[in-house]
Every structure is written in C-alpha cells, then in structure tokens.
Scaffold this active site. Sequence first.
Site, mmCIF file in Angstrom:
data_model
loop_
_atom_site.group_PDB
_atom_site.id
_atom_site.type_symbol
_atom_site.label_atom_id
_atom_site.label_comp_id
_atom_site.label_asym_id
_atom_site.label_seq_id
_atom_site.Cartn_x
_atom_site.Cartn_y
_atom_site.Cartn_z
ATOM 1 N N ASP A 106 13.355 -3.030 -0.347
ATOM 2 C CA ASP A 106 14.454 -3.192 -1.308
ATOM 3 C C ASP A 106 14.266 -4.302 -2.345
ATOM 4 O O ASP A 106 15.261 -4.807 -2.876
ATOM 5 C CB ASP A 106 15.799 -3.395 -0.577
ATOM 6 C CG ASP A 106 16.228 -2.164 0.204
ATOM 7 O OD1 ASP A 106 15.601 -1.103 0.033
ATOM 8 O OD2 ASP A 106 17.179 -2.264 1.003
ATOM 9 N N GLN A 120 -6.295 -1.004 3.405
ATOM 10 C CA GLN A 120 -5.474 -0.666 4.564
ATOM 11 C C GLN A 120 -6.053 0.544 5.294
ATOM 12 O O GLN A 120 -6.295 1.577 4.679
ATOM 13 C CB GLN A 120 -4.024 -0.371 4.166
ATOM 14 C CG GLN A 120 -3.145 -0.258 5.420
ATOM 15 C CD GLN A 120 -1.745 0.223 5.144
ATOM 16 O OE1 GLN A 120 -1.548 1.371 4.743
ATOM 17 N NE2 GLN A 120 -0.757 -0.620 5.380
ATOM 18 N N CYS A 169 3.502 3.556 8.655
ATOM 19 C CA CYS A 169 3.683 4.819 7.928
ATOM 20 C C CYS A 169 4.583 5.771 8.731
ATOM 21 O O CYS A 169 4.313 6.044 9.902
ATOM 22 C CB CYS A 169 2.339 5.492 7.652
ATOM 23 S SG CYS A 169 2.537 7.078 6.802
ATOM 24 N N PRO A 182 0.850 -1.195 0.000
ATOM 25 C CA PRO A 182 0.000 0.000 0.000
ATOM 26 C C PRO A 182 0.883 1.241 0.000
ATOM 27 O O PRO A 182 1.812 1.346 0.796
ATOM 28 C CB PRO A 182 -0.769 -0.111 1.325
ATOM 29 C CG PRO A 182 0.077 -0.992 2.194
ATOM 30 C CD PRO A 182 0.853 -1.902 1.289
ATOM 31 N N MET A 183 0.617 2.178 -0.930
ATOM 32 C CA MET A 183 1.408 3.415 -0.991
ATOM 33 C C MET A 183 0.488 4.589 -1.292
ATOM 34 O O MET A 183 -0.201 4.590 -2.316
ATOM 35 C CB MET A 183 2.489 3.313 -2.076
ATOM 36 C CG MET A 183 3.598 2.321 -1.767
ATOM 37 S SD MET A 183 4.810 2.187 -3.111
ATOM 38 C CE MET A 183 3.918 1.122 -4.262
ATOM 39 N N LYS A 238 0.676 -4.254 9.158
ATOM 40 C CA LYS A 238 1.951 -3.886 8.517
ATOM 41 C C LYS A 238 2.759 -3.041 9.493
ATOM 42 O O LYS A 238 2.267 -2.034 10.003
ATOM 43 C CB LYS A 238 1.705 -3.122 7.213
ATOM 44 C CG LYS A 238 3.006 -2.850 6.450
ATOM 45 C CD LYS A 238 2.746 -2.457 5.002
ATOM 46 C CE LYS A 238 4.036 -2.521 4.188
ATOM 47 N NZ LYS A 238 4.936 -1.411 4.413
#
Length: 320
Positions: free
Chosen positions: A202, A70, A100, A16-17, A139
Amino acid sequence: MKIGNVELKNNIFLAPMAGVTDMPFRILCKEQECGLVYTEMVSAKGMHYDDDKSNKLTLMHEKERPGAVQIFGSDPKIMAEVAEKLNKSDAAIIDINMGCPAPKITKNGEGSALMKNPELVAEIIKSVVSASQKPVTVKIRKGWDDSTINAIEIARIAEKNGARAIAVHGRTREQYYSGKADWDIIRQVKEAVSIPVIGNGDVTGPKEAQKLLEETRCDAIMVGRGAQGNPWIFKKIVKFLEDGTIISDPSPKEKIETIIRHMDMLIDLKGEKTGILEMRSHIAWYIKGMRDAAYTKQKIFQMKGKEEIITLLRSFLMRQ
C-alpha cells in the site's frame, strides 16, 4: 542502507513483480533514484534445467546495479545449486520468494505456500546461504491465511539461518492483493529480529512511505503496484523524505517519451514481437487516468507494430 556487504544509495526499493520488473523498467526506476531493484521471480527448477528464458531473467545491466535476483522453488538442493550459479552473475543480492500467491506457484508448494512449512523454510534458507557468496534475503507475507499468521516465526527462522534482510508484505496469501495491508505485522517483525526489515504493501506515494516508516520503524520500503507505469515514484518518495518537498507529476509529454524509450529498450532486449506484447500492459499503467486512456489502451492491445503504437501515442498526447 546496507544489506550484508552491499551498500545501497537509499532505502526505497522496487518490489519484484512478474511481468513488470523487466530490465528496461528496472533501469528507468534506477534513474529515478530507486535504491534497489529486483528482477521478476526466476524459477530455480528452470535454471536447474538450463532453461534459456529463466537464465535470461537473471541478467542485469550495469545501469541497474547493485540489484537483486529473486528465485523461487521448494527443493533446498536445487535452490542451493542455483545460488552457486548466481555467484558468477552480476546480481549483488539473492532473494528467496516466499510470498507469491499465484495458484500455479503455490500448488507446487512454492512461493507463499512455503510459509506453511517452517522446517522446509529453514532448510531452504540454510542451503542457499551456504552456497551463496552474496547476501541472501527473503520475501514473505503476513501468513497463509488469517488462522496461520506466522510472519514473526518465519522472520526469526530466516535470521537464524543466515538471511541478511527480510521483506514483509502485510497481507496473507488468501488476501492476494485485496483489502488493506497490515502494517502492524511489519512493526512486529521489526521488533522480533535484528536484521533489516523491508516493509511492503500500500505505498502509493511519498506520504504513505513516510507513514509506513514512522508506524513500523522498518529499515526500508518496497514499492510494488505503486510503481507500475510510475518509475517517478522513487524520486518523489526520496525527495519528500529528505526535505518534505513534493515533486510534481511528470507531464504527459514526459510520460509518452518514457513509454517510447521503455518500448525501444524492451524490443532491443526481446525482439519486436515479444517486446510489443509485454509492453502493452506497461502502456496501460503509464496512461491510466489520462484523457482517452481506455480507448487508447483498447487500440494498443490490438496493435503488433512499434510504429503504429508510436503514431497512436503521439495523437493521444495531442489530446492531453
């Protein structure tokens, strides 16, 4: 791959972004064999006050299901109320954001700031799980900073209170997105709990994905910034993990066609003005590394109409 009672096609997920994982982008990633997509994070407080923008963020198209919504917040009652609302939604999974790093989120004790308060973490997860008819996941990050690395403790709390999976980003809040992700903390969390662990941080291509799986023994991988402007990454990872095949990158023509399709879907969803504004960043990610990308990005950030952007993109394609 299963999370609770939700059967997933594979174990390569889209993270989720905020400002990135809009519905059109999620659909594009699903078409490229992404196993699970997540919405941008949604404010529980916003949903509690029936904010239209927050409610719209939870909508899921049939093409992207099963998907996860989310939510973020720090009030267990409000979080539970929102989970109850989401029982009627098309989301298959509810994910709680405890990772976040943005100051506007953490200053209210939300996002990764929750990791500083394990008792509240337990209360929130327990409340959401009790109210939800769908599997609940969490998360997290490695910790708040290097002196408070507590991902293992938080993961155990999540499992104890009914979470069905946990995603771990191998950076502290203090690191934001800088430095190198610590994959060893993902391995430690995997060894500490029996629910599925999703490794994050990454993964920019198939070889990194394989390495993360091998080094941590995690159950799934979550791709974040590696997917920006690159929905093809999912198919590449899935294929490589299946049989070692490296799929070639999309052609410039395919990239431009995907940008135009993404933009059309975003305009259909949000109207031309908002659609164009939100699409600008996506275009910059899509064309990064291509010839004349910096100049083209600069021009696009000044444009307000779909047709002028398409004209510019077509001339940009001719120069590739």
